[in-house]
Design an enzyme around this catalytic site. Structure first.
Site, PDB file in Angstrom:
ATOM      1  N   GLY A  90       0.730  -1.084  -0.105  1.00  0.00           N
ATOM      2  CA  GLY A  90      -0.099   0.043  -0.125  1.00  0.00           C
ATOM      3  C   GLY A  90       0.790   1.353   0.059  1.00  0.00           C
ATOM      4  O   GLY A  90       0.437   2.388   0.352  1.00  0.00           O
ATOM      5  N   THR A  91       2.164   1.078  -0.366  1.00  0.00           N
ATOM      6  CA  THR A  91       2.966   2.342  -0.177  1.00  0.00           C
ATOM      7  C   THR A  91       2.514   3.433  -1.119  1.00  0.00           C
ATOM      8  O   THR A  91       2.472   4.497  -0.963  1.00  0.00           O
ATOM      9  CB  THR A  91       4.471   1.861  -0.797  1.00  0.00           C
ATOM     10  OG1 THR A  91       5.048   0.849  -0.231  1.00  0.00           O
ATOM     11  CG2 THR A  91       5.396   3.014  -0.808  1.00  0.00           C
ATOM     12  N   HIS A 152      11.264   2.055   2.782  1.00  0.00           N
ATOM     13  CA  HIS A 152      10.996   0.688   2.864  1.00  0.00           C
ATOM     14  C   HIS A 152      11.912  -0.107   4.240  1.00  0.00           C
ATOM     15  O   HIS A 152      11.666  -1.566   4.375  1.00  0.00           O
ATOM     16  CB  HIS A 152      11.133  -0.369   1.618  1.00  0.00           C
ATOM     17  CG  HIS A 152      10.062   0.067   0.641  1.00  0.00           C
ATOM     18  ND1 HIS A 152       8.505   0.030   1.067  1.00  0.00           N
ATOM     19  CD2 HIS A 152      10.156   0.130  -0.651  1.00  0.00           C
ATOM     20  CE1 HIS A 152       7.937   0.125  -0.021  1.00  0.00           C
ATOM     21  NE2 HIS A 152       8.883   0.136  -0.996  1.00  0.00           N
ATOM     22  N   ARG A 176       0.087  -5.097   5.305  1.00  0.00           N
ATOM     23  CA  ARG A 176      -1.007  -5.807   4.552  1.00  0.00           C
ATOM     24  C   ARG A 176      -0.922  -7.301   4.649  1.00  0.00           C
ATOM     25  O   ARG A 176       0.083  -8.095   5.037  1.00  0.00           O
ATOM     26  CB  ARG A 176      -0.681  -5.469   3.068  1.00  0.00           C
ATOM     27  CG  ARG A 176      -1.582  -6.043   1.901  1.00  0.00           C
ATOM     28  CD  ARG A 176      -1.365  -5.809   0.427  1.00  0.00           C
ATOM     29  NE  ARG A 176      -2.273  -5.901  -0.420  1.00  0.00           N
ATOM     30  CZ  ARG A 176      -2.182  -5.610  -1.651  1.00  0.00           C
ATOM     31  NH1 ARG A 176      -1.102  -5.387  -2.117  1.00  0.00           N
ATOM     32  NH2 ARG A 176      -3.195  -5.863  -2.489  1.00  0.00           N
ATOM     33  N   SER A 184       1.292  -9.571  -4.953  1.00  0.00           N
ATOM     34  CA  SER A 184       1.343  -8.157  -5.642  1.00  0.00           C
ATOM     35  C   SER A 184       3.100  -8.042  -5.743  1.00  0.00           C
ATOM     36  O   SER A 184       3.443  -7.465  -6.872  1.00  0.00           O
ATOM     37  CB  SER A 184       0.979  -7.021  -4.611  1.00  0.00           C
ATOM     38  OG  SER A 184       1.246  -5.905  -5.277  1.00  0.00           O
ATOM     39  N   ARG A 308      -2.390  -2.207  -9.937  1.00  0.00           N
ATOM     40  CA  ARG A 308      -2.684  -3.380 -10.620  1.00  0.00           C
ATOM     41  C   ARG A 308      -4.179  -3.708 -10.314  1.00  0.00           C
ATOM     42  O   ARG A 308      -5.016  -3.323 -11.115  1.00  0.00           O
ATOM     43  CB  ARG A 308      -1.674  -4.654 -10.229  1.00  0.00           C
ATOM     44  CG  ARG A 308      -1.819  -5.886 -10.823  1.00  0.00           C
ATOM     45  CD  ARG A 308      -1.208  -6.983 -10.431  1.00  0.00           C
ATOM     46  NE  ARG A 308      -1.306  -7.560  -9.231  1.00  0.00           N
ATOM     47  CZ  ARG A 308      -2.564  -8.552  -8.858  1.00  0.00           C
ATOM     48  NH1 ARG A 308      -3.089  -8.916 -10.072  1.00  0.00           N
ATOM     49  NH2 ARG A 308      -2.809  -8.831  -7.685  1.00  0.00           N
ATOM     50  N   GLY A 310      -5.423  -3.386  -6.430  1.00  0.00           N
ATOM     51  CA  GLY A 310      -5.758  -2.687  -5.338  1.00  0.00           C
ATOM     52  C   GLY A 310      -6.758  -3.069  -4.211  1.00  0.00           C
ATOM     53  O   GLY A 310      -7.598  -2.220  -3.650  1.00  0.00           O
TER      54      GLY A 310
END
Length: 343
Positions: A90-91, A152, A176, A184, A308, A310
């Site tokens: 979710g960055t 990150h 997540r 992902s 992509r 989400g």
């Protein structure tokens, strides 16, 4: 006669990093400065990345010089906000939401000329490790306060000036469900290595040798910090943001010291932020469509690769029940007794 620049007030909201990046040639190169240290670290190859084991985490080799420089040279400001995440958790969405919230005074979220309508969120908020890796701290200094930055890195690798509590710098972390993260991540890496198998990515996550892994140690570093210092570290779950994005936006704004006023609430500003930063809205912008350019200094990726699906639960379309149970079991064991769990 005073210059125009001297009479210009310093903005009281963040500006897109790309708008202050003038392309100045770096004055030093940490890659050369810390090359011997990096070369001595344990090494492994994963997909398109060369990884080195650095203080318990498998970091991409090209990150480490910037990480060391960041640790040694970063000087936080009182109102800095560091956005943190494990990759593919979710960055991009967190960057968009945080920028829209913090910049709303100068850039109303419903405005047609909002920076997020012309720039990818990664162009608005920089990866701070990349700035230090390139020796470009001068660009960071040029950013007006409040500065929004992204990393990150796990919490334990952030500079002491951030984690010891000596500054009032805030940290926001989003995590997540690891199963969706694996899916992902695999799709993202395949943009550079189409033949990469899902099984290879899955195994690297399960055994902890994935980039910036072990994943559970990364997540727990921020979870424990948020429990110990809830006024300085905000811990968010991607799935919760999906269920009630408005509530997440309000919580984010409050934590950042920028709560929505009654007038803003009545005017629908929260809903406007949610709409501006929605997956469909961002994916549909020209800058984020195929052909819209790339983002990332070392492993540049097409900007559309950051958008992509989400959604939550897509893991069920890619892994067997046995694989899901195995990863759930590993994560459950690692998180046992911490108070953190994934549904």
């Amino acid at each position: 006669m005073a210059s125009t620049a001297a009479n210009t007030a310093v903005p009281s909201c963040p500006v897109p990093f790309k708008d202050v990046d003038d392309g100045t040639v770096p004055e030093h190169t940490p890659k050369d400065e810390f090359g011997d240290l990096v070369a001595a670290l344990p090494r492994r190859h994963q997909s398109i990345l060369e990884l080195r084991l650095f203080h318990g985490f498998w970091l991409p080799e090209h990150w480490i010089p910037g990480t060391i420089a960041f640790q040694r040279r970063f000087s936080p400001r009182r109102d800095d906000v560091v956005l943190a995440s494990y990759p593919k958790c979710g960055t991009t969405w967190l960057k968009a939401l945080a920028f829209a919230v913090a910049a709303r005074g100068a850039h109303p979220p419903a405005a047609g000329d909002h920076p997020l309508r012309r720039l990818n969120p990664h162009d608005c908020i920089p990866f701070i490790d990349e700035i230090f890796a390139g020796g470009e701290e001068a660009k960071l200094h040029a950013l007006p306060s409040p500065r929004l930055m992204n990393t990150h890195l796990p919490y334990t690798l952030l500079p002491d000036s951030v984690v010891t509590g000596g500054s009032s710098c805030r940290v926001v972390y989003v995590c997540r469900d690891p199963k969706d993260m694996v899916v992902s991540l695999w799709h993202f890496l395949r943009r550079a290595e189409p033949e990469l198998s899902f099984a290879e990515t899955f195994e690297s996550v399960c055994d902890g040798t994935v980039a910036v892994g072990p994943v559970w140690d990364h997540v727990l570093s921020y979870w424990r910090a948020s429990v110990a210092c809830p006024d300085r570290v905000l811990f968010l779950k991607y799935e919760d943001l999906l269920l009630d994005t408005g509530a997440g936006v309000r919580r984010l704004a409050e934590f950042m010291g920028m709560p929505f006023s009654a007038a803003e609430e009545a005017a629908g500003d929260v809903e406007a932020v949610v709409e501006l930063c929605s997956f469909d809205k961002m994916k549909g912008l020209e800058v984020n469509k195929p052909g819209g350019g790339t983002a990332g200094r070392y492993k540049a990726m097409p900007r559309d690769a950051f958008f992509r699906k989400g959604v939550a639960g897509d893991w069920a379309n890619h892994m067997t029940p046995e694989m899901a149970a195995r990863l759930d079991g590993v994560v459950r064991e690692k998180l046992e007794g911490t108070g953190l769990a994934f549904a």
